[in-house]
Every structure is written in structure tokens, then in C-alpha cells.
Design an enzyme around this catalytic site. Structure first.
Site, PDB file in Angstrom:
ATOM      1  N   THR A  31      26.351  65.417  -4.256  1.00 28.52           N
ATOM      2  CA  THR A  31      27.996  65.360  -4.742  1.00 28.52           C
ATOM      3  C   THR A  31      28.795  66.350  -4.553  1.00 28.52           C
ATOM      4  O   THR A  31      29.971  66.017  -4.431  1.00 28.52           O
ATOM      5  CB  THR A  31      27.587  65.050  -6.100  1.00 28.52           C
TER       6      THR A  31
ATOM      7  N   THR B 107      22.236  67.111  -6.577  1.00 25.48           N
ATOM      8  CA  THR B 107      21.540  67.500  -7.866  1.00 25.48           C
ATOM      9  C   THR B 107      20.094  66.898  -7.909  1.00 25.48           C
ATOM     10  O   THR B 107      19.298  67.386  -8.611  1.00 25.48           O
ATOM     11  CB  THR B 107      22.244  67.352  -8.991  1.00 25.48           C
ATOM     12  N   ASP B 108      19.920  65.543  -7.408  1.00 26.40           N
ATOM     13  CA  ASP B 108      19.032  64.435  -7.812  1.00 26.40           C
ATOM     14  C   ASP B 108      17.369  65.222  -7.350  1.00 26.40           C
ATOM     15  O   ASP B 108      16.803  64.945  -8.060  1.00 26.40           O
ATOM     16  CB  ASP B 108      19.128  63.397  -7.275  1.00 26.40           C
TER      17      ASP B 108
HETATM   18  C1  SIN Z   1      24.277  64.632  -7.055  1.00 24.15           C
HETATM   19  O1  SIN Z   1      24.458  65.333  -6.274  1.00 24.15           O
HETATM   20  O2  SIN Z   1      24.757  64.812  -8.320  1.00 24.15           O
HETATM   21  C2  SIN Z   1      23.858  63.406  -7.019  1.00 24.15           C
HETATM   22  C3  SIN Z   1      23.494  62.844  -5.440  1.00 24.15           C
HETATM   23  C4  SIN Z   1      22.757  63.622  -4.885  1.00 24.15           C
HETATM   24  O3  SIN Z   1      21.535  64.240  -5.441  1.00 24.15           O
HETATM   25  O4  SIN Z   1      22.874  63.859  -3.619  1.00 24.15           O
END
Ligand code: SIN
Length: 341
Positions: free
Chosen positions: A25, A105-106
Site C-alpha cells: 500500500t 502491511t499484510d
Molecule cells: C497494505 O500494504 O496495507 C496492504 C497490501 C499489502 O500488504 O501489500
């Protein structure tokens, strides 16, 4: 892999930091500035991410590489190998003082933990990310990136293992987990708290990690990964998933158990049968904080199960893969790995 070095004014003795971009993200873009959920992750290139933060040139000399451009839900084991090998190669030279990795983040906590166990350097490695896409109003990525580079450039971060800089806090890769689907303060270290904080160019550590990491581990990054899967226990759980995994030839199963890693009786019998066929079984908890310790007699000693200590199921899977790849077999040797790291 594309490489580039950010342009900046004469930089004297500024630390040399490699920024490795993988997507997420933080590199996401939406059609509308108010859109923070329906966007495409991993579409903004590393040069554009760096260009959005001119202040970086006053903190470090930046060497940038686009290692991948993915939504981190799609992180693959082969990419983990590529990333860990690249981090080790960069840190083994005298030209790089630290590494920052931009990531989704995932699965950030899984990648950070993998690197914490396989990077062979005391130089700082700092992961960062964002909850809002680069195109959003009040995007959190630019400040997270500045703070991650600030931490990576700080002598205080040497020897602290792999770190996560997010929303002004510095977390250890061992402890950090994503705890919110949308909040900007999405990363926490349950039970133990953050290692420290970073703000306005200041880095302060309030504690250190105690367990061995990086060069002090027995693990090296390899090109092949033992097949380890995760199952969850819940009301009405059956043995179907475990039996299917054993039939598919997995080498390990991590259970996201209820409470203190307890397992529905039907599933538990299937797991005991799996151990008797040579499959490693690790009990962890789906609760989100606390630890799972050995239960003495049943089920651990009786069935040959291993317990995950305070690792969540996803991190327990990473450690089990590394321990199996390093030749660990049997519940005694594997339990030692979980009690050590
Ligand atoms: C994010 O980064 O918050 C979600 C998408 C990902 O993990 O690439």
C-alpha cells in the site's frame, strides 16, 4: 531488479542506506484521494516514492532497488529467498550501512521475522509500510519512510536485529504483528511493547531484544522450502484438513489453536496420527497475544507436539520451515528451536 541511486546535494559522510521496494500500500494508488480501501497496491515505483520525500537526502545517501511490485498477500517463498539473499549481499559490502525495505502491511511481520533469523549482519535492517495508499489524503507512507531511513542510519539500531518502523514506533521483528485492518497505528508488539520510537530525526531505544537473531542464529536462507501449512481449531473442527495435508505430503503443520493452543479432540487425533507419520506439529494460538507453553503430559509429550512459545501461527510457520530446512527433526530438537528463538 532495477537499481538507481537518489540524486541529492553533496552528502559528505551521510550513512549509505539501500532502499529495497517490494510493493504494498505504501506504493499503492487510487483514482480518488479519499479512497483508502479500494486501490491497487504496489504500482508506484521506488524512485517515485523517494522523490515524494526530498528530506531523505539530508538523512542518508540512498541506493534504491525495485525488488518486486506486489500486494504482499501474494508474497512467495522464492521472493523471500531473493530478498534475503539481496539484503545479505548488500550488507556484506563496505558500501552500504543499512537497509530499508518497503513492504505491504499484510505479510510484513512474516518477512521481517524471516529476515530476523537469516540476515547475517549487525547492520540495521528496517521494514516499513503504510496503511493508506501513496495517492491518499494524509498518506502515512512518506513519514514512515523517512522514519525508517532515520532508524537505519542510526548507530543505535546496530545489533538490534530486524526492525519495523511504523507510525513513529520501532518494533522488533520477533514481536510485531498487524492488529488492525484500517488504523494508521496498525502495528503493535503485544505483551512486550515497542523497542523504542523515532520522531523528528531522533531515535530512542528503550529496550533490546533478548533472544538470538541475525548472525547469532543457526539458519541460512536457502532456495528450497519444506512444505509447512497452517490449520485452525474451532467449534466443530474435524480431521478433514489435517488428513488432506498429510496425504499431500506436508512436512509440518502449525495449529492456530483455541486459547492456550488447545485443539478440538477430532483434529487432535488427526495431528497425533500425523506425527506418527513423520509430520512435525506445532501448537500455537489464534488469540493474538500471550504464549503457548508445553503442557507436560497430554497432548505434547504423549503425541510428540511442539509448542510455539509466543510466536503467532504465521511466525511459527516461518521458524518451523527454517528449522526443518536446517535438518531439525523430532519434537525435542524442534522444541529447542522454539524455546531459543
Ligand atoms: C497494505 O500494504 O496495507 C496492504 C497490501 C499489502 O500488504 O501489500
Amino acid at each position: 531488479m532495477n537499481t538507481s541511486t537518489s540524486s541529492s546535494a553533496p552528502q559528505g559522510a551521510l550513512p549509505r542506506i539501500a532502499v529495497l521496494a517490494t510493493g504494498g500500500t505504501i506504493a499503492g494508488s487510487a483514482a480518488d484521494v479519499t479512497n483508502t480501501a479500494g486501490y491497487q497496491a504496489g504500482v508506484v515505483g521506488v524512485d517515485q516514492l523517494l522523490a515524494a520525500v526530498p528530506a531523505l537526502s539530508t538523512i542518508a545517501q540512498i541506493h534504491a532497488e525495485q525488488v518486486a511490485s506486489i500486494d504482499s498477500k501474494d508474497m512467495a517463498l522464492a521472493l523471500w529467498t531473493t530478498l534475503a539473499q539481496r539484503v545479505n549481499a548488500l550488507l556484506s559490502t563496505d558500501d552500504i550501512d543499512g537497509v530499508v525495505i518497503t513492504h505491504g502491511t499484510d505479510t510484513l511481520e512474516e518477512t521481517a521475522w524471516l529476515l530476523h533469523l537469516t540476515v547475517k549482519s549487525a547492520k540495521p535492517v528496517v521494514l516499513t509500510a503504510a496503511m493508506r495508499p501513496a495517492s491518499a489524503l494524509s498518506a502515512d507512507g512518506p513519514l514512515n519512510l523517512v522514519n525508517a531511513v532515520t532508524v537505519a542510519a542510526s548507530p543505535a539500531a546496530h545489533g538490534q536485529g530486524v526492525l519495523v518502523a511504523f507510525n513513529n514506533r520501532i518494533h522488533s521483528a520477533r514481536d510485531v504483528v498487524k492488529t488492525s485492518t484500517f488504523a494508521v497505528d496498525a502495528f503493535q508488539s503485544p505483551e512486550v511493547g515497542a523497542l523504542g520510537w523515532v520522531q523528528d530525526g531522533r531515535v530512542e531505544f528503550q529496550r533490546s531484544v533478548v533472544r538470538p537473531h541475525t548472525a547469532a542464529t543457526e539458519f541460512v536462507i536457502g532456495a528450497t522450502w519444506p512444505d509447512v501449512e497452517i490449520v485452525a481449531s474451532y467449534a466443530g473442527a474435524s480431521r478433514v484438513a489435517v488428513d488432506a495435508l498429510v496425504a499431500a505430503g506436508v512436512r509440518g503443520i502449525v495449529v492456530a489453536g483455541t486459547g492456550n493452543g488447545s485443539i478440538h479432540a477430532s483434529m487432535q487425533q488427526a495431528l497425533a496420527d500425523a506425527v506418527s507419520q513423520g509430520v512435525a506439529v506445532v501448537r500455537s494460538s489464534r488469540v493474538g497475544s500471550g504464549h503457548v507453553m508445553r503442557n507436560g503430559a497430554a497432548p505434547d509429550d504423549a503425541f510428540g507436539f511442539v509448542t510455539a512459545n509466543s510466536l503467532n501461527p504465521y511466525k511459527a510457520r516461518v521458524l518451523l520451515m527454517l528449522a526443518l530446512a536446517a535438518g531439525g527433526t523430532g519434537s525435542v530438537a524442534l522444541q529447542r528451536a522454539f524455546d531459543t528463538y
